[in-house]
Design an enzyme around this catalytic site. Structure first.
Site, mmCIF file in Angstrom:
data_model
loop_
_atom_site.group_PDB
_atom_site.id
_atom_site.type_symbol
_atom_site.label_atom_id
_atom_site.label_comp_id
_atom_site.label_asym_id
_atom_site.label_seq_id
_atom_site.Cartn_x
_atom_site.Cartn_y
_atom_site.Cartn_z
ATOM 1 N N ARG A 80 0.829 -1.173 -0.015
ATOM 2 C CA ARG A 80 -0.162 -0.129 -0.077
ATOM 3 C C ARG A 80 0.965 1.268 0.081
ATOM 4 O O ARG A 80 2.013 1.258 0.486
ATOM 5 C CB ARG A 80 -0.903 -0.077 1.285
ATOM 6 C CG ARG A 80 -2.296 -0.862 1.288
ATOM 7 C CD ARG A 80 -3.203 -0.327 0.033
ATOM 8 N NE ARG A 80 -4.306 -0.915 0.018
ATOM 9 C CZ ARG A 80 -4.678 -1.889 -0.755
ATOM 10 N NH1 ARG A 80 -3.633 -2.241 -1.768
ATOM 11 N NH2 ARG A 80 -5.801 -2.542 -0.972
ATOM 12 N N HIS A 140 -1.213 0.462 -10.006
ATOM 13 C CA HIS A 140 -1.910 -0.468 -9.088
ATOM 14 C C HIS A 140 -2.535 -1.539 -9.964
ATOM 15 O O HIS A 140 -3.954 -1.841 -9.791
ATOM 16 C CB HIS A 140 -3.062 0.200 -8.354
ATOM 17 C CG HIS A 140 -3.547 -0.408 -7.193
ATOM 18 N ND1 HIS A 140 -3.581 0.217 -6.120
ATOM 19 C CD2 HIS A 140 -3.278 -1.856 -6.946
ATOM 20 C CE1 HIS A 140 -3.954 -0.694 -5.082
ATOM 21 N NE2 HIS A 140 -3.864 -1.779 -5.516
ATOM 22 N N GLU A 178 -3.984 7.457 -4.745
ATOM 23 C CA GLU A 178 -4.141 6.943 -6.025
ATOM 24 C C GLU A 178 -5.476 7.767 -6.599
ATOM 25 O O GLU A 178 -6.550 7.757 -5.819
ATOM 26 C CB GLU A 178 -4.320 5.609 -6.072
ATOM 27 C CG GLU A 178 -3.154 5.025 -5.741
ATOM 28 C CD GLU A 178 -2.925 3.352 -5.409
ATOM 29 O OE1 GLU A 178 -4.460 2.848 -5.571
ATOM 30 O OE2 GLU A 178 -2.284 2.773 -5.106
HETATM 31 P P1 NAP Z 1 -1.240 -10.944 4.902
HETATM 32 O O1 NAP Z 1 -1.403 -12.594 4.602
HETATM 33 O O2 NAP Z 1 -2.523 -10.586 5.994
HETATM 34 O O3 NAP Z 1 0.025 -10.365 5.108
HETATM 35 C C1 NAP Z 1 0.200 -9.303 5.755
HETATM 36 C C2 NAP Z 1 1.760 -9.339 6.379
HETATM 37 O O4 NAP Z 1 2.131 -8.087 7.058
HETATM 38 C C3 NAP Z 1 1.573 -10.307 7.499
HETATM 39 O O5 NAP Z 1 2.730 -11.185 7.862
HETATM 40 C C4 NAP Z 1 1.736 -9.356 8.924
HETATM 41 O O6 NAP Z 1 2.309 -10.088 9.826
HETATM 42 C C5 NAP Z 1 2.464 -8.154 8.241
HETATM 43 N N1 NAP Z 1 2.106 -7.128 9.067
HETATM 44 C C6 NAP Z 1 0.853 -6.564 9.193
HETATM 45 N N2 NAP Z 1 0.723 -5.186 10.045
HETATM 46 C C7 NAP Z 1 2.269 -5.188 10.386
HETATM 47 C C8 NAP Z 1 3.020 -4.061 11.225
HETATM 48 N N3 NAP Z 1 2.282 -3.257 11.698
HETATM 49 N N4 NAP Z 1 4.467 -4.368 11.131
HETATM 50 C C9 NAP Z 1 4.969 -5.220 10.498
HETATM 51 N N5 NAP Z 1 4.319 -6.241 9.853
HETATM 52 C C10 NAP Z 1 3.017 -6.305 9.730
HETATM 53 O O7 NAP Z 1 -1.760 -10.269 3.831
HETATM 54 P P2 NAP Z 1 -1.524 -10.572 2.012
HETATM 55 O O8 NAP Z 1 -2.976 -11.267 1.514
HETATM 56 O O9 NAP Z 1 -0.436 -11.028 1.781
HETATM 57 O O10 NAP Z 1 -1.549 -9.054 1.676
HETATM 58 C C11 NAP Z 1 -0.829 -8.001 2.128
HETATM 59 C C12 NAP Z 1 -1.176 -6.694 1.497
HETATM 60 O O11 NAP Z 1 -0.823 -6.423 -0.069
HETATM 61 C C13 NAP Z 1 -2.580 -6.443 1.433
HETATM 62 O O12 NAP Z 1 -3.055 -5.923 2.626
HETATM 63 C C14 NAP Z 1 -2.681 -5.373 0.462
HETATM 64 O O13 NAP Z 1 -2.725 -3.988 1.028
HETATM 65 C C15 NAP Z 1 -1.660 -5.758 -0.611
HETATM 66 N N6 NAP Z 1 -2.018 -6.056 -2.081
HETATM 67 C C16 NAP Z 1 -1.604 -5.233 -2.905
HETATM 68 C C17 NAP Z 1 -1.917 -5.631 -4.055
HETATM 69 C C18 NAP Z 1 -1.848 -4.710 -5.313
HETATM 70 O O14 NAP Z 1 -2.577 -4.700 -6.483
HETATM 71 N N7 NAP Z 1 -0.752 -3.954 -5.396
HETATM 72 C C19 NAP Z 1 -2.922 -6.702 -4.351
HETATM 73 C C20 NAP Z 1 -3.331 -7.644 -3.413
HETATM 74 C C21 NAP Z 1 -2.854 -6.919 -1.780
HETATM 75 P P3 NAP Z 1 2.186 -9.753 11.460
HETATM 76 O O15 NAP Z 1 0.831 -9.813 11.537
HETATM 77 O O16 NAP Z 1 3.126 -10.856 12.063
HETATM 78 O O17 NAP Z 1 2.767 -8.431 11.693
#
Ligand code: NAP
Length: 324
Positions: free
Chosen positions: A234, A281, A263
């Protein structure tokens, strides 16, 4: 399920057409271009029991819908939906995890290679006729060879990126709030520590109050002058002013960015950086993956009213029960 035809689902924003069609097969569907309660009649506001959202849904809008039960968000990142508030009001929120993981990981790798090896610039060079007039494209300073990769956010997508990076033969480390069980990657207890240990930082962390501007001047300084920063998570997780400055001054070497803080506005200072590869994006934006996301949005709403259960509830609303 004839009675489901009486359930009113509000589509907010430009939702994928496949999701809208699936919802229309089962429910009464109304739509709004954005979550603006003043655009709804009193009768519609009373009748809405579900939202299928491709856009922001804030607390006042949730409060304006007294019979709302579920908000199905299109996307795994649900920072545009006030899920904490929904949770306190007994409203379920769902997202679209897993079905987009591999696509987004592919895009992250594309950004990384583009940032290191300047492939978009090399293509522009060819198209501008310079290959013929000026000769070979200059050798790139950047390479993936010998790099050490750090991942900020080793969750579903982070792990999928790590699997790909492993195949490139590069060492991987990561920063999360908690260690991930069952992986051999090196864990660092802070983002600045991770950045100091690697020269390639890939951010795939969610946009939350805790991650806001986490990638700041200090982190970029620690990444160093050979540093490549890729953001597929993000835009809000980055201090964009500091990033543009770091790219301009050579504090880091290059960046690949799919996401931005406001965005579709991209800061002029980033647009001016020739050493940044910028994408609008498109992480999950293939027809294949967006259709799978649309199906999951529809399945969440259908399952909620059919079985009283959401398929993919977000953590803030996991406690919410149907009719409770
Ligand atoms: P996920 O499985 O929930 O993974 C998020 C990771 O971030 C977890 O390992 C979490 O670990 C860590 N995290 C959360 N808060 C944190 C903090 N304050 N400090 C450090 N680490 C933190 O989610 P995902 O499915 O992989 O997706 C991740 C993100 O990618 C989404 O939330 C979205 O914003 C983004 N995304 C972008 C696109 C795009 O088109 N560019 C598409 C899909 C997703 P801990 O809880 O242990 O901290």
């Amino acid at each position: 399920m004839a009675e489901l035809q009486d359930v009113c689902v509000l589509v907010v924003g430009k939702l994928h057409e496949h999701a809208v069609e699936r919802l229309k097969e089962r429910f009464k569907v109304i739509s709004l271009p954005k979550a603006d309660a003043s655009a709804l009649s009193h009768e519609d506001a009373q009748s809405v029991r579900a939202i299928a959202a491709s856009g922001a849904v804030d607390a006042p809008f949730i409060d304006a819908l007294p019979n709302l039960e579920i908000i199905a968000n299109f996307g795994v990142g649900y920072d545009a939906v006030d899920a904490s508030h929904a949770g306190t009001k007994g409203v379920m929120v769902t997202n679209t995890p897993d079905v987009l993981t591999e696509e987004v990981a592919d895009t992250a790798i594309g950004l990384l290679i583009n940032a290191a090896r300047e492939l978009p610039k090399a293509e522009n060079y060819l198209r501008a006729g310079k290959w013929k007039s000026e000769g070979a494209y200059p050798l790139t300073r950047g390479s993936l060879r010998g790099r050490k990769v750090g991942i900020f956010g080793m969750g579903r997508i982070g792990l999928a990126i790590a699997r790909r990076v492993e195949a490139f033969g590069l060492p991987i480390s990561y920063y999360n709030r908690s260690r991930v069980e069952g992986v051999n990657y090196a864990y660092h207890g802070s983002l600045v520590e991770l950045a100091g240990a690697v020269d390639t930082l890939i951010s795939v962390a969610p946009g939350t109050p805790q991650t806001a501007k986490a990638v700041n001047a200090e982190v970029l300084q620690a990444l160093g002058s050979e540093g490549i920063f890729v953001n597929i998570g993000r835009g809000s997780t980055v201090d964009e002013e500091a990033l543009a400055q770091a790219l301009k001054s050579g504090t880091i070497m290059a960046a690949g960015l799919d996401v931005f803080a406001h965005e579709p506005d991209v800061p002029e200072a980033l647009l001016a950086c020739e050493n940044a590869c910028l994408l609008p994006h498109v992480g999950s934006a293939s027809q294949h993956t967006r259709k799978a996301m649309a199906d999951l949005v529809a399945q969440n709403v259908i399952s909620w009213f059919d079985k009283g259960e959401a398929v993919t509830p977000v953590s803030e609303t996991r406690h919410v029960t149907s009719g409770g």
